[in-house]
Scaffold this motif. Structure first.
Motif, mmCIF file in Angstrom:
data_model
loop_
_atom_site.group_PDB
_atom_site.id
_atom_site.type_symbol
_atom_site.label_atom_id
_atom_site.label_comp_id
_atom_site.label_asym_id
_atom_site.label_seq_id
_atom_site.Cartn_x
_atom_site.Cartn_y
_atom_site.Cartn_z
ATOM 1 N N LEU A 202 15.753 -2.640 9.558
ATOM 2 C CA LEU A 202 16.278 -3.705 10.414
ATOM 3 C C LEU A 202 16.491 -5.016 9.657
ATOM 4 O O LEU A 202 17.501 -5.685 9.842
ATOM 5 N N VAL A 203 15.515 -5.397 8.845
ATOM 6 C CA VAL A 203 15.595 -6.640 8.064
ATOM 7 C C VAL A 203 14.813 -6.454 6.770
ATOM 8 O O VAL A 203 14.021 -5.529 6.645
ATOM 9 N N LYS A 204 15.022 -7.338 5.863
ATOM 10 C CA LYS A 204 14.244 -7.300 4.622
ATOM 11 C C LYS A 204 12.900 -7.968 4.891
ATOM 12 O O LYS A 204 12.818 -9.177 5.063
ATOM 13 N N VAL A 205 11.867 -7.169 4.967
ATOM 14 C CA VAL A 205 10.520 -7.666 5.235
ATOM 15 C C VAL A 205 9.663 -7.386 4.012
ATOM 16 O O VAL A 205 9.645 -6.255 3.521
ATOM 17 N N SER A 206 8.966 -8.407 3.533
ATOM 18 C CA SER A 206 8.111 -8.219 2.353
ATOM 19 C C SER A 206 6.828 -7.493 2.750
ATOM 20 O O SER A 206 6.451 -7.444 3.923
ATOM 21 N N ARG A 207 6.158 -6.961 1.759
ATOM 22 C CA ARG A 207 4.875 -6.288 1.994
ATOM 23 C C ARG A 207 3.874 -7.278 2.594
ATOM 24 O O ARG A 207 3.100 -6.916 3.471
ATOM 25 N N GLN A 208 3.904 -8.528 2.140
ATOM 26 C CA GLN A 208 2.994 -9.541 2.665
ATOM 27 C C GLN A 208 3.257 -9.796 4.150
ATOM 28 O O GLN A 208 2.326 -9.955 4.933
ATOM 29 N N GLN A 209 4.530 -9.839 4.534
ATOM 30 C CA GLN A 209 4.856 -10.038 5.943
ATOM 31 C C GLN A 209 4.382 -8.850 6.780
ATOM 32 O O GLN A 209 3.853 -9.030 7.868
ATOM 33 N N MET A 210 4.574 -7.646 6.267
ATOM 34 C CA MET A 210 4.116 -6.460 6.992
ATOM 35 C C MET A 210 2.598 -6.470 7.134
ATOM 36 O O MET A 210 2.073 -6.156 8.200
ATOM 37 N N ASP A 211 1.906 -6.836 6.054
ATOM 38 C CA ASP A 211 0.447 -6.938 6.110
ATOM 39 C C ASP A 211 0.008 -7.971 7.142
ATOM 40 O O ASP A 211 -0.991 -7.777 7.836
ATOM 41 N N ALA A 212 0.769 -9.046 7.261
ATOM 42 C CA ALA A 212 0.431 -10.095 8.228
ATOM 43 C C ALA A 212 0.550 -9.582 9.668
ATOM 44 O O ALA A 212 -0.236 -9.981 10.539
ATOM 45 N N TYR A 213 1.504 -8.694 9.930
ATOM 46 C CA TYR A 213 1.624 -8.111 11.264
ATOM 47 C C TYR A 213 0.429 -7.210 11.570
ATOM 48 O O TYR A 213 -0.009 -7.100 12.712
ATOM 49 N N GLU A 214 -0.095 -6.549 10.555
ATOM 50 C CA GLU A 214 -1.220 -5.633 10.757
ATOM 51 C C GLU A 214 -2.569 -6.347 10.773
ATOM 52 O O GLU A 214 -3.530 -5.845 11.371
ATOM 53 N N ALA A 215 -2.666 -7.500 10.138
ATOM 54 C CA ALA A 215 -3.948 -8.204 9.973
ATOM 55 C C ALA A 215 -4.743 -8.377 11.269
ATOM 56 O O ALA A 215 -5.942 -8.071 11.303
ATOM 57 N N PRO A 216 -4.146 -8.843 12.357
ATOM 58 C CA PRO A 216 -4.937 -9.040 13.582
ATOM 59 C C PRO A 216 -5.474 -7.741 14.191
ATOM 60 O O PRO A 216 -6.354 -7.778 15.041
ATOM 61 N N HIS A 217 -4.953 -6.621 13.759
ATOM 62 C CA HIS A 217 -5.316 -5.334 14.355
ATOM 63 C C HIS A 217 -6.230 -4.493 13.457
ATOM 64 O O HIS A 217 -6.536 -3.352 13.784
ATOM 65 N N ASP B 273 -9.711 -3.272 11.668
ATOM 66 C CA ASP B 273 -11.118 -3.195 12.058
ATOM 67 C C ASP B 273 -11.994 -3.855 10.984
ATOM 68 O O ASP B 273 -11.480 -4.475 10.050
ATOM 69 N N LYS B 274 -13.295 -3.700 11.110
ATOM 70 C CA LYS B 274 -14.238 -4.318 10.163
ATOM 71 C C LYS B 274 -13.999 -3.853 8.731
ATOM 72 O O LYS B 274 -14.285 -4.575 7.786
ATOM 73 N N ASN B 275 -13.490 -2.656 8.574
ATOM 74 C CA ASN B 275 -13.237 -2.094 7.243
ATOM 75 C C ASN B 275 -11.846 -2.455 6.707
ATOM 76 O O ASN B 275 -11.452 -1.993 5.639
ATOM 77 N N GLY B 276 -11.096 -3.234 7.477
ATOM 78 C CA GLY B 276 -9.768 -3.643 7.042
ATOM 79 C C GLY B 276 -8.688 -2.614 7.256
ATOM 80 O O GLY B 276 -7.626 -2.670 6.642
ATOM 81 N N VAL B 277 -8.927 -1.663 8.157
ATOM 82 C CA VAL B 277 -7.983 -0.572 8.400
ATOM 83 C C VAL B 277 -7.445 -0.679 9.825
ATOM 84 O O VAL B 277 -8.179 -1.001 10.753
#
Length: 122
Positions: free
Chosen positions: A23-38, A40-44
């Motif tokens: 859909l768009v050019k999304v960097s790995r950092q941006q993708m990680d930022a979308y996952e960050a709030p979700h 768990d304690k182990n970072g997964v």
């Protein structure tokens, strides 16, 4: 449009990063930022919760497209079709959802158009 975005997020869940790239050019950092709030304690991000960052991405992406839900749906459908092993080929109900929502205006106008009662045979 929210229904389409949520349905798509749930269906693509684990493949949301691939869709984002289509859909768009999304960097790995941006993708990680979308996952960050979700994470768990182990970072997964649990595989069953992967729809959450997918939905966050899609809502943000759709807001950038504009106010026309038709444009959003068309771009989304094209992005889904561009995926490796397109999800729209396997998930016919997702394609049906996209088509249904795209046709809602026509369905509404047909269903609620004023018509003379004399036109119908009983």
């Amino acid at each position: 449009m929210d229904f389409v975005l949520l349905t798509t997020a749930v269906e693509v869940a684990g493949r949301w990063r691939e869709l984002a790239e289509r859909l768009v050019k999304v960097s790995r950092q941006q993708m990680d930022a979308y996952e960050a709030p979700h994470r768990d304690k182990n970072g997964v991000v649990d595989s069953e919760a992967m729809w959450k960052p997918a939905y966050d991405f899609l809502v943000t992406w759709a807001a950038q497209i504009g106010d026309s839900y038709r444009d959003v749906i068309q771009e989304l459908h094209m992005g889904l079709d561009k995926m490796k092993s397109p999800i729209t080929k396997r998930w016919k109900h997702l394609t049906g959802t996209l088509i249904l929502v795209n046709c809602l205006e026509v369905l509404r106008s047909s269903a609620f158009s004023p018509a003379a009662q004399d036109d119908y045979a009983i």
